[in-house]
Design a protein around this motif. Structure first.
Motif, PDB file in Angstrom:
ATOM      1  N   PHE A  52      24.799  45.884   4.081  1.00 57.21           N
ATOM      2  CA  PHE A  52      24.417  44.503   3.753  1.00 57.21           C
ATOM      3  C   PHE A  52      23.322  43.977   4.686  1.00 57.21           C
ATOM      4  N   ARG A  53      23.317  44.396   5.963  1.00 56.01           N
ATOM      5  CA  ARG A  53      22.285  43.923   6.882  1.00 56.01           C
ATOM      6  C   ARG A  53      20.891  44.304   6.405  1.00 56.01           C
ATOM      7  N   ARG A  54      20.788  45.464   5.729  1.00 58.93           N
ATOM      8  CA  ARG A  54      19.485  45.902   5.225  1.00 58.93           C
ATOM      9  C   ARG A  54      19.086  45.169   3.954  1.00 58.93           C
ATOM     10  N   ARG A  55      20.038  44.497   3.301  1.00 55.87           N
ATOM     11  CA  ARG A  55      19.772  43.946   1.983  1.00 55.87           C
ATOM     12  C   ARG A  55      19.998  42.445   1.858  1.00 55.87           C
ATOM     13  N   ALA A  56      20.550  41.816   2.886  1.00 54.34           N
ATOM     14  CA  ALA A  56      20.878  40.388   2.793  1.00 54.34           C
ATOM     15  C   ALA A  56      20.629  39.718   4.144  1.00 54.34           C
ATOM     16  N   ASP A  57      20.687  38.395   4.136  1.00 53.35           N
ATOM     17  CA  ASP A  57      20.548  37.638   5.372  1.00 53.35           C
ATOM     18  C   ASP A  57      21.724  37.948   6.294  1.00 53.35           C
ATOM     19  N   ASP A  58      21.462  37.919   7.595  1.00 49.38           N
ATOM     20  CA  ASP A  58      22.522  38.192   8.571  1.00 49.38           C
ATOM     21  C   ASP A  58      23.696  37.226   8.416  1.00 49.38           C
ATOM     22  N   ALA A  59      23.408  35.986   8.044  1.00 50.56           N
ATOM     23  CA  ALA A  59      24.460  34.983   7.895  1.00 50.56           C
ATOM     24  C   ALA A  59      25.406  35.319   6.745  1.00 50.56           C
ATOM     25  N   ASP A  60      24.949  36.110   5.787  1.00 47.13           N
ATOM     26  CA  ASP A  60      25.755  36.436   4.605  1.00 47.13           C
ATOM     27  C   ASP A  60      26.528  37.742   4.734  1.00 47.13           C
ATOM     28  N   VAL A  61      26.242  38.535   5.751  1.00 46.55           N
ATOM     29  CA  VAL A  61      26.812  39.879   5.854  1.00 46.55           C
ATOM     30  C   VAL A  61      28.339  39.862   5.850  1.00 46.55           C
TER      31      VAL A  61
END
Length: 170
Positions: A25-34
């Motif tokens: 998820f870190r590669r594909r989304a904002d850090d806040a959303d992980v």
């Protein structure tokens, strides 16, 4: 690594696959959303009504992760289109400014500032920290040396007084 399978041992799967999902998820989304996305994957797994055991847990989890990203993207896209429509409505309203409306707005602004200035000192201080410096009640409590509940009460009193002063006279 032995992968727990019987009865979908969720806690063991979270330990085994959580870090990999976070990297995904870190590669594909904002850090806040992980963390929210990782949680969503495991919630989907927990609520899934599967009649057969999962053959490849990792593949299943990463497919669920991909689906969670797609769902999140769709929700964000829908929200963005709603916000876009609302923004266009605001633009139309703001274009209807007249000199009279501008003067009324300036008078209301002065009344609000006066209402804030008329607050008792501690209530005014708490109100300014919260509304102008965006501090949380906990941060205000620490700064003012009082409890969080006391800050809550000061904010309540401040808002009531401001509303009372701003109400049009009957």
């Amino acid at each position: 690594m032995a992968v727990p399978q019987p009865d979908r041992d969720l806690a063991a799967w979270m330990t085994a696959y959580g870090p990999g999902l976070r990297r995904y998820f870190r590669r594909r989304a904002d850090d806040a959303d992980v963390d929210d996305l990782v949680q969503e994957v495991f919630l989907r797994l927990q609520s899934a009504q599967l009649s057969t055991p999962i053959d490849n847990v990792e593949r299943y989890l990463f497919a669920a992760a991909r689906n969670a990203l797609i769902s999140r993207y769709r929700r964000q896209k829908a929200r963005a289109s709603l916000l876009h429509d609302e923004f266009e409505d605001v633009i139309e309203i703001s274009e209807q400014r007249s000199p009279e409306r501008i003067v009324i707005g300036q008078q209301e602004y002065r009344r609000v500032l006066e209402a804030i200035q008329n607050l008792p000192p501690r209530a005014r201080e708490a109100f300014q920290y919260h509304r102008f410096e965006n501090l949380t009640y906990q941060a205000i409590a620490q700064r003012m040396g009082i409890s969080r509940e006391a800050v809550k009460e000061l904010m309540h009193r401040a808002l009531v007084r401001i509303v009372e002063e701003m109400e049009p006279e009957l």
